[in-house]
Enzyme design. Structure first.
Site, PDB file in Angstrom:
ATOM      1  N   GLU A  44     -14.404  -9.299   6.467  1.00 45.77           N
ATOM      2  CA  GLU A  44     -13.281  -8.791   5.677  1.00 45.77           C
ATOM      3  C   GLU A  44     -13.783  -8.085   4.420  1.00 45.77           C
ATOM      4  OE1 GLU A  44      -9.032 -10.203   3.718  1.00 45.77           O
ATOM      5  OE2 GLU A  44     -10.391 -11.700   4.570  1.00 45.77           O
ATOM      6  N   ASP A  60      -8.084  -4.924   4.854  1.00 50.74           N
ATOM      7  CA  ASP A  60      -6.976  -5.624   4.200  1.00 50.74           C
ATOM      8  C   ASP A  60      -6.352  -4.667   3.189  1.00 50.74           C
ATOM      9  OD1 ASP A  60      -5.569  -7.161   2.156  1.00 50.74           O
ATOM     10  OD2 ASP A  60      -6.459  -8.952   3.038  1.00 50.74           O
ATOM     11  N   HIS A  82      -5.433  -6.956   7.944  1.00 47.38           N
ATOM     12  CA  HIS A  82      -4.518  -7.754   7.128  1.00 47.38           C
ATOM     13  C   HIS A  82      -3.497  -6.827   6.474  1.00 47.38           C
ATOM     14  CE1 HIS A  82      -6.724 -11.796   6.131  1.00 47.38           C
ATOM     15  NE2 HIS A  82      -5.893 -11.904   7.147  1.00 47.38           N
ATOM     16  N   GLU A  84      -0.376 -11.310   5.429  1.00 47.25           N
ATOM     17  CA  GLU A  84      -0.963 -12.297   4.527  1.00 47.25           C
ATOM     18  C   GLU A  84      -0.252 -12.208   3.184  1.00 47.25           C
ATOM     19  OE1 GLU A  84      -5.510 -13.524   3.607  1.00 47.25           O
ATOM     20  OE2 GLU A  84      -4.936 -11.523   2.926  1.00 47.25           O
TER      21      GLU A  84
END
Length: 285
Positions: A147, A180, A206, A241
């Site tokens: 990530e 993300d 994400h 998230e």
């Protein structure tokens, strides 16, 4: 078709039997395909119960974590690196025992602000450690996701380009880039270029708002992202998230600086996010 996922912290702050049941059942009821389970302490997860709950509710699962200061594979201290590798090995064992196919997150460093740039020797430790983890994961059919996070949460990977370069050095086909939107909003020039630059190496996304609250109420350019994913023919998971002081995990909440109550109704947040993502993907051109 993309599997739409939800981070368990929308519902619960731990993974006790009651919390696991609440999170899995609530995620399925909200229409999601996948639940992402934090594995900050892999040994605390009842893998047999979790596997049964997932089967009973027709959900897939992925696991995520960040390393600790005393267990950090980007360190130059061999003992600290060893503890980090042990933590990752435990997380992989948990992933396999639950029957999940994905282990991702900040697997390459502590989840926290570093006082200096990454030491080249530390990067070498990251490459060796993740190559070993990837080999074990490949044998078990598990994908490893790295990530890309902002500069206040790691000094190893802050951009998609850095992630691609690290994965090339690791040299394993089952290691993918995990983007993300919350972090992209801080570190990247826009929301399309990182998708284009990662190409086939993109394996997990994400979805989070700039303030980690309700989607569409912050500064993230979601139409640009969804269009980029469509052009790239991205088929991997897309997981919502969000964090609020309404649901607290002492370690994760403190590490992520979750000081404010951005929402209090988990069900409303989750159902809103699911519709937002599905509608956004459908409208993408």
């Amino acid at each position: 078709m993309n599997k739409i996922g939800l981070h368990a912290s929308v519902w619960v702050g731990d993974w006790s039997a009651d919390s696991a049941r609440t999170a899995v059942e609530s995620t399925a009821k909200a229409g999601y395909d996948l639940i992402e389970i934090p594995a900050l302490d892999p040994s605390s997860i009842d893998t047999k119960l979790t596997r049964q709950l997932l089967a009973d509710n027709g959900l897939d699962a992925g696991f995520s974590l960040g390393l600790r200061w005393d267990a950090d594979i980007s360190s130059t201290d061999p003992e600290v690196v060893k503890r980090g590798r042990d933590l990752l090995a435990g997380a992989l064992t948990t992933t396999v025992e639950v029957g999940a196919g994905y282990l991702g997150g900040v697997l390459f460093s502590t989840l926290g602000k570093y006082p200096a740039p990454l030491d080249p020797r530390g990067r070498e430790n990251v490459v060796r450690s993740l190559a070993s983890l990837a080999a074990d994961a490949a044998d078990a059919g598990v994908t490893i996701g790295l990530e890309v996070v902002n500069r206040y949460e790691s000094n190893v990977l802050n951009t998609a380009e850095q992630a691609v370069a690290l994965i090339e050095d690791i040299g394993a086909d089952n290691v993918v880039v995990h983007l993300d939107t919350y972090h992209m909003n801080i570190e990247e020039q826009d929301f399309a270029t990182p998708v284009e630059r990662t190409g086939a190496k993109l394996g997990y996304v994400h979805i989070g708002e700039s303030h980690r609250g309700y989607l569409g109420t912050g500064t993230i350019n979601f139409p640009q992202l969804f269009s980029a994913l469509k052009r790239a023919d991205y088929q991997g998971p897309i997981t919502f998230e969000s964090f609020s002081s309404a649901v607290v995990n002492p370690d994760l909440s403190n590490n992520l600086a979750v000081w404010r109550n951005l929402w209090s109704d988990s069900t409303d947040l989750a159902t809103h996010a699911h519709k937002f993502i599905v509608d956004g993907l459908a409208a993408a051109s």
